[in-house]
Design a protein around this motif. Sequence first.
Motif, PDB file in Angstrom:
ATOM      1  N   THR A   1       0.838  -1.204   0.000  1.00 23.42           N
ATOM      2  CA  THR A   1       0.000   0.000   0.000  1.00 23.42           C
ATOM      3  C   THR A   1       0.871   1.252   0.000  1.00 23.42           C
ATOM      4  OG1 THR A   1      -1.738  -1.183   1.191  1.00 23.42           O
ATOM      5  CG2 THR A   1      -1.819   1.233   1.244  1.00 23.42           C
TER       6      THR A   1
ATOM      7  N   HIS B   1      -4.265   4.869   8.592  1.00 22.96           N
ATOM      8  CA  HIS B   1      -4.733   3.661   7.908  1.00 22.96           C
ATOM      9  C   HIS B   1      -4.281   2.380   8.606  1.00 22.96           C
ATOM     10  CE1 HIS B   1      -6.568   1.821   4.403  1.00 22.96           C
ATOM     11  NE2 HIS B   1      -5.522   1.032   4.275  1.00 22.96           N
TER      12      HIS B   1
ATOM     13  N   TYR C   1      -7.624  -6.727  -0.355  1.00 22.92           N
ATOM     14  CA  TYR C   1      -8.551  -5.609  -0.248  1.00 22.92           C
ATOM     15  C   TYR C   1      -9.795  -5.916  -1.069  1.00 22.92           C
ATOM     16  CZ  TYR C   1      -5.221  -2.203   1.796  1.00 22.92           C
ATOM     17  OH  TYR C   1      -4.365  -1.520   2.606  1.00 22.92           O
TER      18      TYR C   1
ATOM     19  N   GLN D   1     -12.259  -1.076  -0.425  1.00 18.26           N
ATOM     20  CA  GLN D   1     -10.936  -0.725   0.096  1.00 18.26           C
ATOM     21  C   GLN D   1     -10.010  -0.265  -1.026  1.00 18.26           C
ATOM     22  OE1 GLN D   1     -10.491  -4.559   2.068  1.00 18.26           O
ATOM     23  NE2 GLN D   1     -10.160  -3.486   4.023  1.00 18.26           N
ATOM     24  N   ARG D   2     -10.144  -0.875  -2.192  1.00 17.24           N
ATOM     25  CA  ARG D   2      -9.326  -0.439  -3.337  1.00 17.24           C
ATOM     26  C   ARG D   2      -9.759   0.951  -3.796  1.00 17.24           C
ATOM     27  NH1 ARG D   2     -10.477  -5.773  -5.173  1.00 17.24           N
ATOM     28  NH2 ARG D   2     -11.487  -4.921  -7.018  1.00 17.24           N
TER      29      ARG D   2
ATOM     30  N   GLU E   1     -10.972   3.216  -1.806  1.00 21.11           N
ATOM     31  CA  GLU E   1     -10.434   4.108  -0.777  1.00 21.11           C
ATOM     32  C   GLU E   1      -8.952   4.363  -1.027  1.00 21.11           C
ATOM     33  OE1 GLU E   1      -9.762   6.491   2.569  1.00 21.11           O
ATOM     34  OE2 GLU E   1     -11.544   6.083   1.368  1.00 21.11           O
TER      35      GLU E   1
END
Length: 151
Positions: free
Chosen positions: A30, A59, A95, A99-100, A102
Amino acid sequence: MLDTIQRFFQQALSEPEGSDRSEPTLERATAALLCEVVRADYHTDEAELDALRQMLQRHFSLSDAEVEELMAMAREEVETSVDHYQFVSLIKQHYDYAQRCELVRMMWALAHADGESHHLEEHRIRRLADLLHVSHSDFIRAKLQVQGEAD
């Protein structure tokens, strides 16, 4: 002599170069993709680095020291990587779609952290969003959301 050469190749195959580095973690993957956005315009701004620190801290619930270590590892990963496959595949594995999305929103927030938005940053985010299988409409939605927050 032949035995020496054979031992060399057996060691090289059993312990590939760089084996002291572990496989990227989800956090490093990430952070590496976010670092890609920071360096997209070939100018690393302190405002972008501060925004990246805050994002990673929130995060992943990390301490200041852990964030600095993660950022250093992520920068090294980005510098030594040939492509984004290892990062993207790990993220897609762990994810979900929201989530991706985000993560793409976080990329846009980084791009706007220095008060400017460059075509190079937009191009990089678009490419990463495509690799993450985030739809174009969600890519644009994230962009507009960040722009609205900045205004």
